[in-house]
Design a protein around this motif. Sequence first.
Motif, PDB file in Angstrom:
ATOM      1  N   VAL A  36       0.863  -1.193   0.000  1.00 38.45           N
ATOM      2  CA  VAL A  36       0.000   0.000   0.000  1.00 38.45           C
ATOM      3  C   VAL A  36       0.899   1.243   0.000  1.00 38.45           C
ATOM      4  O   VAL A  36       1.640   1.472   0.950  1.00 38.45           O
ATOM      5  CB  VAL A  36      -0.917  -0.004   1.245  1.00 38.45           C
ATOM      6  CG1 VAL A  36      -1.697   1.304   1.338  1.00 38.45           C
ATOM      7  CG2 VAL A  36      -1.870  -1.197   1.207  1.00 38.45           C
ATOM      8  N   TRP A  37       0.867   1.992  -1.089  1.00 31.32           N
ATOM      9  CA  TRP A  37       1.622   3.261  -1.103  1.00 31.32           C
ATOM     10  C   TRP A  37       1.059   4.188  -2.173  1.00 31.32           C
ATOM     11  O   TRP A  37       0.356   3.734  -3.076  1.00 31.32           O
ATOM     12  CB  TRP A  37       3.114   3.017  -1.361  1.00 31.32           C
ATOM     13  CG  TRP A  37       3.502   2.706  -2.788  1.00 31.32           C
ATOM     14  CD1 TRP A  37       3.619   3.593  -3.827  1.00 31.32           C
ATOM     15  CD2 TRP A  37       3.861   1.422  -3.341  1.00 31.32           C
ATOM     16  NE1 TRP A  37       4.023   2.938  -4.976  1.00 31.32           N
ATOM     17  CE2 TRP A  37       4.179   1.606  -4.699  1.00 31.32           C
ATOM     18  CE3 TRP A  37       3.949   0.134  -2.798  1.00 31.32           C
ATOM     19  CZ2 TRP A  37       4.561   0.554  -5.528  1.00 31.32           C
ATOM     20  CZ3 TRP A  37       4.336  -0.911  -3.642  1.00 31.32           C
ATOM     21  CH2 TRP A  37       4.641  -0.689  -4.984  1.00 31.32           C
ATOM     22  N   GLY A  38       1.393   5.454  -2.046  1.00 29.41           N
ATOM     23  CA  GLY A  38       1.048   6.434  -3.075  1.00 29.41           C
ATOM     24  C   GLY A  38       2.316   6.891  -3.779  1.00 29.41           C
ATOM     25  O   GLY A  38       3.411   6.810  -3.234  1.00 29.41           O
ATOM     26  N   GLY A  53      14.549  12.111   0.518  1.00 32.46           N
ATOM     27  CA  GLY A  53      13.879  11.301  -0.513  1.00 32.46           C
ATOM     28  C   GLY A  53      13.598   9.929   0.064  1.00 32.46           C
ATOM     29  O   GLY A  53      13.360   9.781   1.264  1.00 32.46           O
ATOM     30  N   GLY A  54      13.627   8.916  -0.776  1.00 31.41           N
ATOM     31  CA  GLY A  54      13.441   7.555  -0.300  1.00 31.41           C
ATOM     32  C   GLY A  54      12.092   7.374   0.385  1.00 31.41           C
ATOM     33  O   GLY A  54      11.063   7.828  -0.112  1.00 31.41           O
ATOM     34  N   VAL A  81       6.162   8.761   1.847  1.00 33.63           N
ATOM     35  CA  VAL A  81       5.304   9.239   2.944  1.00 33.63           C
ATOM     36  C   VAL A  81       4.508  10.466   2.477  1.00 33.63           C
ATOM     37  O   VAL A  81       3.293  10.543   2.662  1.00 33.63           O
ATOM     38  CB  VAL A  81       6.146   9.561   4.200  1.00 33.63           C
ATOM     39  CG1 VAL A  81       5.313  10.296   5.253  1.00 33.63           C
ATOM     40  CG2 VAL A  81       6.742   8.284   4.776  1.00 33.63           C
ATOM     41  N   ARG A  82       5.175  11.404   1.823  1.00 33.97           N
ATOM     42  CA  ARG A  82       4.461  12.601   1.339  1.00 33.97           C
ATOM     43  C   ARG A  82       3.340  12.200   0.385  1.00 33.97           C
ATOM     44  O   ARG A  82       2.209  12.673   0.496  1.00 33.97           O
ATOM     45  CB  ARG A  82       5.446  13.561   0.638  1.00 33.97           C
ATOM     46  CG  ARG A  82       6.380  14.292   1.598  1.00 33.97           C
ATOM     47  CD  ARG A  82       7.186  15.379   0.899  1.00 33.97           C
ATOM     48  NE  ARG A  82       8.206  14.838   0.001  1.00 33.97           N
ATOM     49  CZ  ARG A  82       9.440  14.468   0.377  1.00 33.97           C
ATOM     50  NH1 ARG A  82       9.812  14.588   1.635  1.00 33.97           N
ATOM     51  NH2 ARG A  82      10.301  13.983  -0.508  1.00 33.97           N
ATOM     52  N   ALA A  83       3.650  11.311  -0.556  1.00 36.34           N
ATOM     53  CA  ALA A  83       2.650  10.919  -1.562  1.00 36.34           C
ATOM     54  C   ALA A  83       1.515  10.113  -0.930  1.00 36.34           C
ATOM     55  O   ALA A  83       0.357  10.244  -1.337  1.00 36.34           O
ATOM     56  CB  ALA A  83       3.336  10.113  -2.662  1.00 36.34           C
ATOM     57  N   THR A  84       1.825   9.299   0.061  1.00 35.61           N
ATOM     58  CA  THR A  84       0.796   8.453   0.697  1.00 35.61           C
ATOM     59  C   THR A  84      -0.120   9.290   1.587  1.00 35.61           C
ATOM     60  O   THR A  84      -1.334   9.087   1.608  1.00 35.61           O
ATOM     61  CB  THR A  84       1.475   7.318   1.495  1.00 35.61           C
ATOM     62  OG1 THR A  84       2.318   6.585   0.606  1.00 35.61           O
ATOM     63  CG2 THR A  84       0.449   6.378   2.128  1.00 35.61           C
TER      64      THR A  84
END
Length: 408
Positions: free
Chosen positions: A74-76, A100-101, A106-109
């Motif tokens: 599960v990720w964005g 990054g990484g 985390v930002r996108a999710t």
Amino acid sequence: MDHLWVNARLATFDPRVSAPYGLLEGQVLAVEGARIAGLFPMDAPEVRAFRGDVTDCAGKVVTPGLIDCHTHLVWGGTRAADWEARLAGVSYTEIAKRGGGILSSVRATRALSEAELLKASLPRIHALAEEGVTCVEIKSGYGLTLEDELKMLRVARRLGALAPHLCIEVAPTLLAAHAIPPEFAGRADDYVSLICDAIIPAVALERLAEAVDVFCESIAFTPVQCDRIFTAARASGLAVKGHVEQLTNSHGAELVSKHGGWSADHLEYLDDAGVAAMAKAGTVAVLLPGAYYFLRETQKPPVAKLRAAGVPLAVASDLNPGTSPFASLRLAMNMACVLYGLTPEEALAGATREAAKALGRAERMGTLAVGKQADFLLWDVAHPAEIVCALGTNPLAARVVKGRAGDA
Ligand code: NIG
Ligand code: FE
């Protein structure tokens, strides 16, 4: 018994069967409801007297359902740009230090709603199911706030409720200790307190996870911080496991073992003390050759020492946007053979019997044996090793989950 699967070559992976792959030729697999009720030779009286449903397996190889015991599916967003940077010579550690990484995922999710996150994750779980995965572990770890971790775990739960279309069981794991969130930069201990005092109790209360995982690493959490998290997890009745010794040795495997953990995962930098601790505790070694491959790592986990010490070896995809962006447990098994020197039999056992142990499901899954859940796969192959080596085509002919057949 209500259904017989006849004329099968059963790769049971039952350690009581001494043949390679636990193979029993010319067999009948009897199912009653959602359980395996018996394994019989073709000419057994029980088979001759049977009057219910019969399916002819036509000599196909039958294995237990595959279990992917370590994923972050599960990720964005995407980390393709990270990959380009890594190929150009920037290290995973350097990318992480630049924000990054994991933190870019985390930002996108965080930016996605529960429904959007579910939609993004569906193709990945479908891909795993299509090649025979019947049980998958899914970690949180791209939320890193109470609400966003709960959001990820709710998506995992919904993915597991997609039956009967998908028929896959989800084992959810809380991985709030995946990275230090930007709002806690320089205050990692405060974030660990949030995990212990708020996130773990909330997750336990809603029964949103079975286990708590950590990233015990120089660029993530210290052993002392992980010890606090494991102590809180166990106080809430949750199992523990860890991403340990992936990039350096922090003695994380010893810590997981001290807490009676289900598994210690990655293990490239595991030392002899770690091997001994795992053997003593019965902690499973989860090998993740996909991350080793994508990071172009050269240090391999000490497979020969783990094997000699009797540590169970599981294999998983580690499906995640950064270090292992492929949805194929068959490819992971193949890599475990080619890169780590497992035999195809060990790789298949690692994605069935040993993976079940890594998820606390050994009583219920992972082998073809009387009393186990009737999760099994029919493969159009002449030799079980083909499941691991014949990539690019899908030899899965049928998938049976809890006794119910679906399309492959
Ligand atoms: O299993 N090691 C930490 N966690 C993941 C990587 C996740 C990511 O890079 O997004 C792993 O390799
Ligand atoms: Fe991982």
